[in-house]
Write an enzyme that holds these catalytic residues in place. Structure first.
Site, PDB file in Angstrom:
ATOM      1  N   HIS A 278     -42.039 -10.724   5.791  1.00 12.25           N
ATOM      2  CA  HIS A 278     -42.527 -11.564   6.885  1.00 12.25           C
ATOM      3  C   HIS A 278     -43.016 -12.892   6.336  1.00 12.25           C
ATOM      4  O   HIS A 278     -43.015 -13.126   5.135  1.00 12.25           O
ATOM      5  CB  HIS A 278     -43.609 -10.849   7.694  1.00 12.25           C
ATOM      6  CG  HIS A 278     -44.868 -10.565   6.945  1.00 12.25           C
ATOM      7  ND1 HIS A 278     -44.976  -9.574   6.001  1.00 12.25           N
ATOM      8  CD2 HIS A 278     -46.108 -11.143   7.015  1.00 12.25           C
ATOM      9  CE1 HIS A 278     -46.206  -9.545   5.521  1.00 12.25           C
ATOM     10  NE2 HIS A 278     -46.905 -10.487   6.116  1.00 12.25           N
TER      11      HIS A 278
ATOM     12  N   HIS B 148     -46.004 -14.601   6.324  1.00 16.25           N
ATOM     13  CA  HIS B 148     -47.344 -14.939   5.853  1.00 16.25           C
ATOM     14  C   HIS B 148     -47.306 -15.455   4.412  1.00 16.25           C
ATOM     15  O   HIS B 148     -46.510 -14.999   3.592  1.00 16.25           O
ATOM     16  CB  HIS B 148     -48.279 -13.744   5.964  1.00 16.25           C
ATOM     17  CG  HIS B 148     -48.847 -13.568   7.338  1.00 16.25           C
ATOM     18  ND1 HIS B 148     -49.235 -12.344   7.835  1.00 16.25           N
ATOM     19  CD2 HIS B 148     -49.102 -14.464   8.330  1.00 16.25           C
ATOM     20  CE1 HIS B 148     -49.704 -12.497   9.071  1.00 16.25           C
ATOM     21  NE2 HIS B 148     -49.629 -13.772   9.383  1.00 16.25           N
TER      22      HIS B 148
ATOM     23  N   ASP C 204     -49.127 -14.997   1.848  1.00 17.06           N
ATOM     24  CA  ASP C 204     -49.322 -14.051   0.749  1.00 17.06           C
ATOM     25  C   ASP C 204     -48.110 -13.153   0.522  1.00 17.06           C
ATOM     26  O   ASP C 204     -48.090 -12.353  -0.420  1.00 17.06           O
ATOM     27  CB  ASP C 204     -50.584 -13.213   0.963  1.00 17.06           C
ATOM     28  CG  ASP C 204     -50.543 -12.370   2.222  1.00 17.06           C
ATOM     29  OD1 ASP C 204     -49.927 -12.807   3.213  1.00 17.06           O
ATOM     30  OD2 ASP C 204     -51.132 -11.272   2.238  1.00 17.06           O
ATOM     31  N   HIS C 205     -47.076 -13.309   1.355  1.00 16.86           N
ATOM     32  CA  HIS C 205     -45.831 -12.566   1.167  1.00 16.86           C
ATOM     33  C   HIS C 205     -44.622 -13.467   0.948  1.00 16.86           C
ATOM     34  O   HIS C 205     -43.572 -12.978   0.532  1.00 16.86           O
ATOM     35  CB  HIS C 205     -45.563 -11.661   2.374  1.00 16.86           C
ATOM     36  CG  HIS C 205     -46.436 -10.463   2.436  1.00 16.86           C
ATOM     37  ND1 HIS C 205     -46.016  -9.186   2.107  1.00 16.86           N
ATOM     38  CD2 HIS C 205     -47.749 -10.336   2.763  1.00 16.86           C
ATOM     39  CE1 HIS C 205     -47.015  -8.338   2.241  1.00 16.86           C
ATOM     40  NE2 HIS C 205     -48.075  -9.010   2.637  1.00 16.86           N
TER      41      HIS C 205
ATOM     42  N   HIS D  23     -46.024  -6.178  12.689  1.00 24.56           N
ATOM     43  CA  HIS D  23     -47.155  -6.896  12.080  1.00 24.56           C
ATOM     44  C   HIS D  23     -47.291  -8.299  12.663  1.00 24.56           C
ATOM     45  O   HIS D  23     -48.356  -8.685  13.148  1.00 24.56           O
ATOM     46  CB  HIS D  23     -46.939  -6.941  10.566  1.00 24.56           C
ATOM     47  CG  HIS D  23     -47.964  -7.715   9.810  1.00 24.56           C
ATOM     48  ND1 HIS D  23     -49.289  -7.345   9.788  1.00 24.56           N
ATOM     49  CD2 HIS D  23     -47.865  -8.847   9.057  1.00 24.56           C
ATOM     50  CE1 HIS D  23     -49.968  -8.205   9.039  1.00 24.56           C
ATOM     51  NE2 HIS D  23     -49.133  -9.129   8.596  1.00 24.56           N
TER      52      HIS D  23
ATOM     53  N   ASP E 156     -46.185  -5.331   5.334  1.00 21.89           N
ATOM     54  CA  ASP E 156     -47.318  -5.135   6.235  1.00 21.89           C
ATOM     55  C   ASP E 156     -46.775  -4.617   7.564  1.00 21.89           C
ATOM     56  O   ASP E 156     -45.812  -5.173   8.103  1.00 21.89           O
ATOM     57  CB  ASP E 156     -48.060  -6.453   6.454  1.00 21.89           C
ATOM     58  CG  ASP E 156     -48.831  -6.892   5.212  1.00 21.89           C
ATOM     59  OD1 ASP E 156     -48.963  -6.083   4.282  1.00 21.89           O
ATOM     60  OD2 ASP E 156     -49.285  -8.046   5.184  1.00 21.89           O
TER      61      ASP E 156
ATOM     62  N   HIS F  73     -52.566  -4.626  10.769  1.00 20.63           N
ATOM     63  CA  HIS F  73     -52.271  -3.720   9.660  1.00 20.63           C
ATOM     64  C   HIS F  73     -52.561  -2.289  10.119  1.00 20.63           C
ATOM     65  O   HIS F  73     -53.484  -2.058  10.901  1.00 20.63           O
ATOM     66  CB  HIS F  73     -53.146  -4.018   8.441  1.00 20.63           C
ATOM     67  CG  HIS F  73     -52.866  -5.326   7.777  1.00 20.63           C
ATOM     68  ND1 HIS F  73     -51.908  -5.475   6.805  1.00 20.63           N
ATOM     69  CD2 HIS F  73     -53.408  -6.549   7.952  1.00 20.63           C
ATOM     70  CE1 HIS F  73     -51.886  -6.729   6.397  1.00 20.63           C
ATOM     71  NE2 HIS F  73     -52.788  -7.401   7.074  1.00 20.63           N
TER      72      HIS F  73
END
Length: 469
Positions: A124, A126, A128-129, A211, A232, A451
């Site tokens: 996805h 975000h 942090d991904h 998510h 996630d 989450h």
């Protein structure tokens, strides 16, 4: 072994009742065998085995399955993992750590044999991904193929453009620039949900993860092994997203997020009542409500909740709601484009009225901070969500000395960020200019993060029963 849960709590009983798990580590890889296991606070959980440490990094035709976190192993942030089996190497996600900047925010690419990676799957959009992608695709020797869903690709570009713009580090410390992002886009391939793709003998497809818009769980088949990587995910349908899908066939190996460890959340309607009740309480006393958010994802869910609540309560119409994000208008247009990937509630509303549920009546999009007039009680959703800089940080510093105002943390907070530190209810905070400010505003932490909590994850694992025991 014990199960390391939320904020380090441990619960041996869970581990005894359930198959094993791989908790991430920076300094090695693991070979599956046996029946015990462990998991950490954001980690990756591979159901079905205890761990045997291996000295070498990537498999070169070996008969065991290796799973190596390059980030997010014992932390939240920079999700990035290597999956290796029978000479095939797959990278899962490629994010940055929001609590750090520059090279310190990247996954530990230096321990990986980048040239040997065949495939990169991004779950996805975000940061942090996904935000390490321009660096990884443009500045490393990776030559494999990269896949993400259509909504993820569209929103990923918007988010990373904004990430570049708001980064507060010097130009020489920047990981990449707009040209790197633009050039990397051509290397990213789209994949539809349930579309099967084959590459170098690897067969994979994706399922809805629930998510954020476009979030995908990947089912991967390598030779005789079927693996499900959730990224996630959430098994709860909300105001606009479907719940995560259940695969038709059970996987042999399950790699599942465990952001909340052994923590279980209260029912969503209870959280909504706490949220709207707190907003009302602050406005009634003449205060201002600050809700720091990520530009895309939970922000849209919170906007839908507030819009519905304002629509039901006429007395609230006197109080304006502002969505302060440079991506505000653009992001809503993306959401309007992909309503066909949302839940039946959104699709039905769109078909019945011909108008998008994201065409808000009570919410004003701020084009920039210069357009905001701080003239009285109001609600402001502002980026960034971790309060590390930007407009949300500026409003926090301006409003935190007053007892009238209130801060609502409505999502998961990452260690080493101001949002996480504030949850400890400090008496003072340090401003971006180094001043000490009194922190007197009220604080509510109510999670709307999409989450899976412990109960959802436990049920998910029990239902799937990964077949490798």
């Amino acid at each position: 072994m014990q199960l390391a849960g939320y904020r380090g709590e441990r619960q041996e009983e869970i581990n005894e009742r359930r198959g094993g798990a791989i908790g991430g580590a920076r300094d090695g890889t693991y070979q599956r065998r046996g029946s015990e296991g462990e998991v950490d606070a954001k980690g990756i959980k591979v159901s079905g085995g205890t761990l045997k440490r291996k000295g070498d990094f990537l498999g070169d035709g070996k008969e065991y399955l290796e799973f190596t976190p390059l980030g997010a192993g014992q932390e939240v942030g920079r999700s990035c993992h290597i999956l290796s089996y029978k000479g095939v190497n797959i990278m899962l996600d490629c994010g940055v750590h929001p609590g750090y900047s520059g090279m310190n925010s990247l996954p530990f690419f230096d321990v990986a044999d980048i040239k040997s990676i065949d495939l990169l799957l991004v779950s996805h959009f975000h940061l942090d991904h996904a935000a390490a992608l321009p660096y990884f695709l443009q500045k490393t020797p990776f030559r494999g193929r990269t896949f993400m869903t259509h909504p993820t690709k569209a929103i990923y570009r918007l988010l990373v453009q904004d990430f570049i713009k708001v980064s507060s580090i010097s130009t020489e410390d920047m990981l990449f620039n707009d040209k790197d992002l633009s050039d990397s886009m051509a290397k990213i391939e789209d994949i539809n949900f349930h579309q099967t793709v084959t590459h170098k003998g690897i067969k994979f497809w994706c399922l809805h993860a629930g998510h954020v818009l476009g979030a995908a769980m990947f089912v991967i088949e390598i030779a005789d092994i079927r693996i499900l990587y959730t990224g996630d995910y959430s098994r709860t349908e909300d105001r606009h997203l479907k719940a995560a899908e259940i695969p038709e066939r059970k996987p042999d190996v399950l790699i599942v997020e465990a952001t909340f460890g052994i923590r279980s959340l209260s029912p969503i309607r209870d959280r909504e009542r706490r949220f709207t009740g707190n907003v009302e309480k602050i406005l009634k006393r003449g205060g201002r409500v600050l809700i720091p958010v990520f530009a895309l994802g939970r922000a849209q869910e919170l906007l839908l909740i507030l819009e519905e609540h304002w629509n039901r309560n006429k007395w609230l119409h006197q109080f304006p709601i502002f969505y302060a994000s440079s991506l505000g208008k653009k992001s809503i247009e993306v959401f309007k484009t992909f309503t066909n990937m949302m839940n039946t509630r959104i699709q039905h509303a769109n078909q019945m009225t011909g108008a998008s549920p994201f065409g808000f009546r009570f919410i004003e999009h701020l084009k920039g901070r210069d357009h905001f007039r701080d003239e009285g009680p109001c609600v402001v959703l502002a980026t960034p969500g971790m309060l590390q800089n930007g407009f949300s940080r500026e409003l926090l510093e301006k409003w935190c000395p007053s007892h009238l105002n209130g801060l609502i943390i409505a999502g998961y907070t990452v260690q080493s960020t101001l949002a996480h530190e504030i949850l400890r209810e400090p008496e003072t905070i340090e401003s971006m200019s180094g001043q000490t400010l009194e922190f007197n505003m009220s604080l509510l932490n109510v999670s709307f993060t999409a989450h899976a909590d412990f109960n959802q994850t436990a049920e998910f694992i029990d239902y799937l029963e990964p077949t490798l025991k």
